[in-house]
Every structure is written in C-alpha cells, then in structure tokens.
Design an enzyme around this catalytic site. Structure first.
Site, PDB file in Angstrom:
ATOM      1  N   HIS A 189       0.826  -1.209   0.000  1.00 57.43           N
ATOM      2  CA  HIS A 189       0.000   0.000   0.000  1.00 57.43           C
ATOM      3  C   HIS A 189       0.861   1.260   0.000  1.00 57.43           C
ATOM      4  O   HIS A 189       0.547   2.249  -0.661  1.00 57.43           O
ATOM      5  CB  HIS A 189      -0.919   0.008   1.217  1.00 57.43           C
ATOM      6  CG  HIS A 189      -2.064  -0.957   1.103  1.00 57.43           C
ATOM      7  ND1 HIS A 189      -2.952  -1.188   2.123  1.00 57.43           N
ATOM      8  CD2 HIS A 189      -2.466  -1.749   0.071  1.00 57.43           C
ATOM      9  CE1 HIS A 189      -3.847  -2.081   1.723  1.00 57.43           C
ATOM     10  NE2 HIS A 189      -3.561  -2.425   0.490  1.00 57.43           N
ATOM     11  N   GLU A 431       4.293 -15.934 -28.144  1.00 51.39           N
ATOM     12  CA  GLU A 431       5.552 -15.786 -27.409  1.00 51.39           C
ATOM     13  C   GLU A 431       6.413 -17.036 -27.477  1.00 51.39           C
ATOM     14  O   GLU A 431       7.488 -17.088 -26.881  1.00 51.39           O
ATOM     15  CB  GLU A 431       5.266 -15.414 -25.945  1.00 51.39           C
ATOM     16  CG  GLU A 431       4.244 -16.298 -25.283  1.00 51.39           C
ATOM     17  CD  GLU A 431       3.755 -15.746 -23.949  1.00 51.39           C
ATOM     18  OE1 GLU A 431       4.509 -15.012 -23.286  1.00 51.39           O
ATOM     19  OE2 GLU A 431       2.622 -16.071 -23.568  1.00 51.39           O
ATOM     20  N   ASP A 455       9.468 -13.287 -23.965  1.00 50.08           N
ATOM     21  CA  ASP A 455       9.642 -14.735 -24.037  1.00 50.08           C
ATOM     22  C   ASP A 455       9.965 -15.199 -25.458  1.00 50.08           C
ATOM     23  O   ASP A 455      10.689 -16.180 -25.645  1.00 50.08           O
ATOM     24  CB  ASP A 455       8.387 -15.456 -23.529  1.00 50.08           C
ATOM     25  CG  ASP A 455       8.408 -15.641 -22.020  1.00 50.08           C
ATOM     26  OD1 ASP A 455       9.505 -15.771 -21.455  1.00 50.08           O
ATOM     27  OD2 ASP A 455       7.333 -15.660 -21.393  1.00 50.08           O
ATOM     28  N   CYS A 502       3.145  -6.488 -27.110  1.00 54.15           N
ATOM     29  CA  CYS A 502       2.993  -6.081 -25.706  1.00 54.15           C
ATOM     30  C   CYS A 502       4.244  -6.312 -24.879  1.00 54.15           C
ATOM     31  O   CYS A 502       4.261  -6.030 -23.683  1.00 54.15           O
ATOM     32  CB  CYS A 502       1.803  -6.807 -25.064  1.00 54.15           C
ATOM     33  SG  CYS A 502       1.984  -8.597 -25.010  1.00 54.15           S
TER      34      CYS A 502
END
Length: 573
Positions: A189, A431, A455, A502
C-alpha cells in the site's frame, strides 16, 4: 562516496539530505483499573474511535488522489468499525480490569502478530495497516503526535525502517521528493500511494542504517533502486543534470497527452498500456491510452494464502472495464510458472519451470481454477469492451481446447441466469516460436494476436533473460526474432486480424519504427514508457518506415544495427 542498491518501487530521482526517522516505541503499561472506572474507559474508547474516524475522513478528502488510495484508507475505517474490535476491547476492560491503552495495544498487536506469522506479503500488508491504526489510537490517547512530530524540509530525504499509508500521505504533504524504507515491496500500500503522489521511493537495503548519518547528502533513484551516499562532485553534477533533464522531459511529455497520434503510412496505430495491478488504472487513464492491451492477472494470485474467488475477480475486472469507458481491456489468463510463482499452488518442483507447466498448459491442467477465472471475466464482459487472451500457446490444438472451454462456460453461465457477452473476442499471445510458425492456422480461429517479445526472444535464441551473463546474446533485433514477428504479422493479415506487440520492445522507443515497418497494428506499452513511445511515433515520418520495409532482415545483427542507426541517429545498442 558509497553506492548501494535496493529495489526501486516508485521511479524518478531525488537529491537531498538524509533525515533518519527513528520512531520512539511507546511503552504501554498494564495498568489495572477499578470497577468504577469501567464506564469511563468505555467512553474514552468510543471517543477515540470517533476521533480517528474523523481524522481518516480528512486523509481521504485532502490527501488521496484517486479511488484506489481512498480504498486503502477506507480499509482503516473498516478496521475501526469492526464489531470484533469493540467486543474484544470491552471484554478486556470489563473482565481483566485493564486500562484502555493496554487493551488497544494487546488487541492490535495480537492481530498483527498473527498476520505476520503467516509469512505472506498480502497478510504482512494487513499487519502494517493494523499497526498504523493502533499507533494513531495510542498516540491520541497519550496526547502524543507520533510520526507527525517529525518536521521535514522539502530538500530532505526521510530514511525509515518501515512506513504506513498515513505516514506516506504526511510525507507528501511535507513536500519531500522521495524517501527510503528498509521494509517494503512494489505492491505494498505504501508503494502504491507513493507512486500516486509522485514520491520517489527505494526499499530493501537492511544495512543502510549502519552506513548513513543524519545530514549525509543522498541521491535516490527510484527507477533502479540506487542510493548514493555523499557523492563526489562529478557524480553529483551528473545526477543534478539528470534531474534537470528529468524535470524538463516530464514537462515536455505532459504536453503531448492531448496530441493525437498521426497516421503512419496511412494507418492509425493504437497505443495501449500494460497493467499489472488494478491500482494503476487511475494513473494510466490520465495519460489517455487507447485501452489496456495486457492485464497480467497472475498478480491476483500471488502473495496470498488462498485462491481469489470468482466474485473477487469479477469485481476487479468489472471495475477496470467501467473505468476504461468502452476502451478495450485485454485480460490475459494467468501465466504462473517461469519467473512468476504463487505460494497457493503445491505443484511438483520443476527443474526448468520456464519450459514447464505454465501459461495455458497450467490452466488446462487445472480446470477448476481456470473455470473460476473465465467465469469472472465473462460475467464482467457486459460492463465494457473486455477481451480474453491466452498465454504460452504452442499451437492450434491447445488454443481450440481453451476456446471450447470458454464457449462451454458461456453456456453454463447463461443457464444460471447471467448476462454475458457471448461474442467476446479471444486472442493468442504469440511468445513461443511454434505459435509464430503456426500463426496462419491460429489466425483462422483467433480474433487477435499479441506478440510477447520478452519470451519470444528468450525461446528463439535459447537465452535466459534473467541471466546477466547472457545479456550480449539477448538481442531483440536478432534476425531470427524479426523474421518470426514478420511471419506472425503476415499470417494474421491473411485472416484480417490485428496484431499488437505487448513485450518490452513495444516500450523501447528505438524499436518502434522497426515494429511498425514489420506491420504491427497496435502497441501495448509499460505505463512508465507510454509518453516516450507516443513522442517517438509523433516524430516519425513515412519515409523512415518505407526505408525499413525495403530492408532485407535476413542478414546479420551488425547489418541490422547499421540500418537502424541510418534511420535513427539516437539508436544505441
């Protein structure tokens, strides 16, 4: 000059003087009371709870910058309003005849000790929240200011053993630019709130307190976790220049948030973002991406002692979809294994987890866990533009198996009376080289592709991306990798489905022109790199892309680097 390395959890630079904070432990004595004092102690309890609740309301109103920060402080309110708290405190006062301060101390420390004993980051965070509330109550009862007795100048860098959400809010109010704690993690947090406030933060150097003194000059780099104590003149000049450039660059990037990205060779390139934690969404939406191109859901499964329920996941996915207001949200089903483990699963140890039961293989072999996630995604699908993506797909067989799993889940949910998007798009994360080589077959059945370059590079080049000794071999622009990306794009085009990237290549400005030349339609970018990539595309021209398209990538790495330097003077290996 001493240089140490910790963990950067909130990026940026801060330069200033060390201010070591050693909180004094408040001694709570077990003071006995008389029967006639019971009512007075109970009234004190009710008064202090009301006071701390009001103080927390002020934190929420004045110091929280988004809904997720607000929820952290609202969790403190839930602790204060918990009936079990009142029952426990009143029982100790009435039955043990102890003073309120001792009862509060005993109750909260018992709960916190239990959470800490579980040896789990999720419950360790709960322990921190309980101790934060306890300290605030005790300080109020004893008339002490606690952490607030510390005065911080804006040019100081507080050095703490640990901290709490309310203390981070206080540091932000004091105007400091960064701080250090010995304890902490990227997902705590405290780190979340530090990022929201723009406070640079480094954690995890246990012996820093033995090395540093009050007033030492510090350089704090929240990007890579570097802490430099009393830098020499040349290093200080170097980092002051970096800091000036950082502030200038930050101001420049903020200026392009509302600028529309131009078409590249007649095509609009969608710029999306990657997300790991739901708490990031408020920060992300401020930069106005075209959506979320990758939500890594495995982080919902990590650092906890039980599986996330369908209802819990549903709420996360639904809230994200609603906040995106119709923009796409690509939810990648969990990819545990490799460099991501969860202590929930008691699977057999694998000698090579990167080549083991991970990604879609794990999901298919654990249908109950898979079903819970798919059900949650499908139930949330009516609240926005949600899409499903499967990781670590090796070929058509596993993809069709998973696709059928989703179709069956849709039917079962509809039979149970749930509304779902029965036409939800389902995509493949490319990937693994075998998936790239099967891309044309996969494109016939999938709705979209997203290339995970991290990857893909690792598996194509047989290079462990976590092994520093092999950095020279982990080359994103290796011709084998580029040919697989091109082959994937060509396979997708034959069936008119879009291709996104991505992985880290999409977050690296020097590779953007190359990726666009290879034909990708979308980029999904790390939040910290989003505006840099957007700036790179704004500055691109069609001529650069056409030159790269004409270049034959079936050549050596050196020739590719030479070509990239020709089209971009800023390209560096």
């Amino acid at each position: 000059m001493i240089q140490l390395r910790g963990i950067g959890v909130s990026p940026g630079l801060a330069i200033g003087k060390a201010h070591i904070v050693k909180e004094k432990r408040v001694e709570i004595k077990k003071r006995k009371i008389k029967n006639t004092d019971i009512e007075h102690e109970i009234l004190k309890f009710e008064k202090v709870i009301d006071e701390i609740l009001r103080e927390t309301d002020k934190f929420i109103e004045f110091y929280t910058t988004n809904k997720d920060d607000k929820e952290i402080f609202e969790s403190h309110q839930l602790i204060l309003k918990d009936p079990e708290l009142k029952n426990s405190i009143l029982a100790m006062i009435k039955e043990e005849l102890v003073c309120l301060e001792h009862a509060i101390h005993k109750h909260f420390h018992n709960v916190a000790s239990y959470f800490e004993s579980l040896d789990n980051d999720f419950f360790a965070q709960k322990a921190t929240d309980y101790l934060d509330v306890s300290n605030r109550i005790i300080n109020f009862l004893l008339g002490k200011r606690g952490f607030k007795q510390n005065h911080f100048d804006a040019d100081e860098i507080p050095i703490l053993y640990t901290t709490t959400p309310s203390q981070v809010a206080y540091l932000a109010k004091a105007g400091v630019k960064g701080f250090y704690t010995a304890k902490g993690s990227e997902t705590s947090h405290n780190s979340i709130i530090a990022r929201s406030f723009g406070l640079n933060c480094v954690v995890g150097i246990p012996d820093l307190f033995d090395t540093i003194k009050n007033g030492d000059y510090l350089i704090l780099d929240g990007s890579d976790g570097t802490v430099i104590i009393n830098p020499d003149l040349e290093v200080l000049k170097e980092y002051k220049l970096k800091l000036a450039k950082q502030e200038l660059h930050k101001a420049e990037l903020l200026g392009i948030i509302n600028i529309e990205v131009p078409k590249i060779v007649g095509k609009k390139i969608a710029l999306k973002m990657n997300i790991e934690l739901p708490e990031e969404i408020e920060f992300i939406t401020k930069m106005k991406p075209d959506g979320i191109g990758l939500f890594r859901t495995e982080f919902l499964y990590m650092d906890r002692d039980s599986l996330p329920t369908e209802e819990e996941q549903f709420e996360v996915y639904k809230n994200l979809a609603k906040k995106l207001d119709g923009k796409g949200l690509v939810i990648r089903t969990f990819d545990l294994g490799g460099d991501k483990f969860s202590n929930i699963f008691t699977t057999a140890k694998e000698e090579n987890p990167f080549l083991g039961n991970r990604g879609l293989r794990f999901s298919i072999s654990h249908p109950n866990i898979f079903r819970t996630q798919i059900n949650a995604i499908l139930r949330a699908s009516i609240y926005g533009n949600i899409k499903i993506m499967f990781p670590m797909v090796i070929g058509l067989d596993d993809f069709i198996k998973a696709q059928r799993f989703v179709k069956k889940a849709i039917s079962n949910l509809q039979n149970r009376g749930y509304d779902v998007n029965s036409d939800i798009e389902i995509g493949v994360m490319i990937e693994i080289p075998s998936a790239a080589l099967c891309s044309e077959m996969l494109a016939e059945h999938a709705d979209f592709f997203s290339i995970g370059t991290n990857d893909l590079i690792q598996y194509t080049l047989s290079v462990d991306r976590t092994n520093d000794l092999l950095n020279n071999y982990y080359v994103p622009h290796n011709p084998a990798v580029l040919q697989l990306i091109k082959y994937t794009v060509e396979g997708a085009k034959k069936h008119n489905i879009p291709v996104s990237v991505c992985g880290q290549m999409a977050s690296t400005p020097k590779y953007i022109a190359l990726l666009l030349a290879l034909g990708v339609d979308e980029l999904s970018i790390a939040p910290s790199a989003f505006l840099d990539v957007k700036k790179e595309i704004i500055n691109l021209n069609d001529e650069t892309i056409m030159k790269l398209r004409e270049f034959n990538i079936k050549t050596t790495v050196n020739n590719i680097e030479k070509k990239l330097r020709e089209v971009s003077s800023e390209f560096e290996v």
